[in-house]
Structures are given as C-alpha cells and as structure tokens.
Design an enzyme around this catalytic site. Sequence first.
Site, mmCIF file in Angstrom:
data_model
loop_
_atom_site.group_PDB
_atom_site.id
_atom_site.type_symbol
_atom_site.label_atom_id
_atom_site.label_comp_id
_atom_site.label_asym_id
_atom_site.label_seq_id
_atom_site.Cartn_x
_atom_site.Cartn_y
_atom_site.Cartn_z
ATOM 1 N N CYS A 90 0.545 -1.331 -0.299
ATOM 2 C CA CYS A 90 0.098 -0.346 -0.240
ATOM 3 C C CYS A 90 0.751 1.242 0.326
ATOM 4 O O CYS A 90 1.849 2.051 0.943
ATOM 5 C CB CYS A 90 -1.033 0.344 1.141
ATOM 6 S SG CYS A 90 -1.346 1.648 1.724
ATOM 7 N N CYS A 93 0.356 3.726 2.290
ATOM 8 C CA CYS A 93 0.498 3.474 3.295
ATOM 9 C C CYS A 93 1.405 3.948 4.574
ATOM 10 O O CYS A 93 2.283 4.192 5.758
ATOM 11 C CB CYS A 93 0.124 1.745 3.730
ATOM 12 S SG CYS A 93 -1.184 1.109 4.202
#
Length: 330
Positions: A90, A93
């Site tokens: 991600c 993230c």
Amino acid sequence: MQPRNSRLNSAALRGAVDLAAVKAAGEAAQKAEQARAERARQAAAAEADGVAPQSAYQLVIDVTEDTFETEVVQRSTEVPVVIDFWAAWCGPCKQLSPVLEGLAEEYAGAFVLAKIDVDANPLIAQQFGIQGIPAVMAVVAGQLVPLFQGAESAANVRKVLDQLILVAEQRFGISGGAVAPGGAAEAAVPQRPEDPALAAAHDALDAGDLGGAIQAYRNVLADQPNNTEAKLGLAQAELLRRVEGLDLQAVRVAAAADPKDVEVQLQAADLDLVGGHVEDAFGRLVDTVGRTFGEDRDTARLRLLELFEVIGPEDPRVVAARAALARVLF
C-alpha cells in the site's frame, strides 16, 4: 442483531447503544489509576535497586491476532490505543505510517500506536470492517472509535489525536502515561470517590428504570451543570425512552416512504443510533434539516444536537456531523 420480532425492548437497547459506557467510565478510570500507580511503584522500586527506569509504554507495537486482546483491548484500559491498518503493497500506507510513528514519539505516551498488517491478520481486518487502507481507528476502554481513512498530513492527524485524547480523558478518565524525561511514568493522581447521586442514576439505568434514571441525572445536573458523565447518561436514557416500544421495521418503511415526514425521520434516526449506525443517524437528520423549514427544521436540528450528546461532543463523528449541519444551515 435485532430481536426476531423487530420490536426493541429496554434491555436490548441498552446493549445496542452501549450504555454500559456510562457506568464503565468510572471503572475504566479506576483501572487506569491503578495501572499508573503500579507503573509508578515499579519505577520507584527499580530506581531504588539502581536499575534504569523503563518507559511507561512501548509507544509503537506490531499487533497480531494472537496478541490483539492483550496489546489492544486490555491496554486500552490504561491508554488510548490508535490502530494503523496497513499492508506492504500500500503506497499511501508508506506515507501515513511514518507520520503516525513520529506522532507517537511526539506525544510521549499519551497514546500507543498499534500497527496491524491486514494481509497477515485478515480476521482482525474483517472484524473491524476495513474496506480500504490505510485506515486508522482507536480503542479506548474497550470502546471502538473510528478516526479516519487514507493518508493525512501530520497537522490533520494531530487534530484528530487531540480530540481522541480529550474524549479518553473526559469520558473515561484515561489520560495515558506520559513518559517523563527520565523515562518513568508520571505519578498516579489520587482517585476521586464516585458521586452517590450519579451512582444512583447509573443504577436506575442499569435496572431499566428510565424515568428514574432521567430524573436522577437531572438532579445531578441541577447541582453540577457541567458534569459530562451526567449529560451523557441523561441523553442516553432519554433516547431509550423515546424508542421504547417502536417497531423497527415499520419505522424504517415509513421513513423511506416519506422523507419529508419529520417525526418519522426523528424516530428512524433514534433507531439508527441505538443500532450502532451513528453516521447514518447523523446523516439522516442533517438531510432532514436541509430539506425542511421553520419549526420542522428547528425540531430536526435540536434532535440532532441531542444525539450529539449521546455520543459525546468531542467524538470525531460528531465533529464531522457538526460541520455538515453548519453547511446546510448557512
């Protein structure tokens, strides 16, 4: 899960809206004080033995399905636990996680950051209803507090954290364990005995005596107008009395059939909140305010303000709904 006959009773309502949080606030505060006292005792003992004191908390921890109960649920009785749901693939993230980790160090024990890899721990992600990452939630005294989804700047995250810490302290008496320069936990604050009048109100609520609970909370507020716990208890008891005896399915059908019927929209919003659908309840009433005028608009607006009291004025969902309400009013 709703009762099979779709008619809500007082006991079911108390569980659904989590009114135990009112009484649990004092219990959570007591546990927090006991934990801080124990950490202070251990730090003093270590110092007396010539052992370097340890930090009150490990500020950033990796949590798995096996350690979730201990590291998140149990720890949340001592300090707010912020959960960072992330994955290695991600991109956002990778932007957010360093921000959260930096703020955990900056806040020095006011909260603990629990990092959960959703790929390695799919059951936790499923239980929390994670639809996309990064997603950030918090647990305070065992109570779930949704925070935000997606990457955010440090300034925006700091605002959310400040609100969370305020809620934890005001609602549950949990103020974390700020780490002193030497690394030892702050000394515990002496515990205040519970107000007998407030205890009586809680007992009436637990017993299902809604009328008695309402009057008891009003008595407390007559002497202590700013008592946050009494305001919360009164708002929740009044909510329970309003929805007692309502037919869930009938109200939902009526609300869908006539969005302009203010009274049925109020009932539906109350039932939404009792069922745990906080954003739905707030959104329904904001929409009702937006489509009505005069007395009807004011009625919907006042009910929305009452529901804000049920959840707590500093809850992020209330803050967002207040902003939405301001947009439709002005």
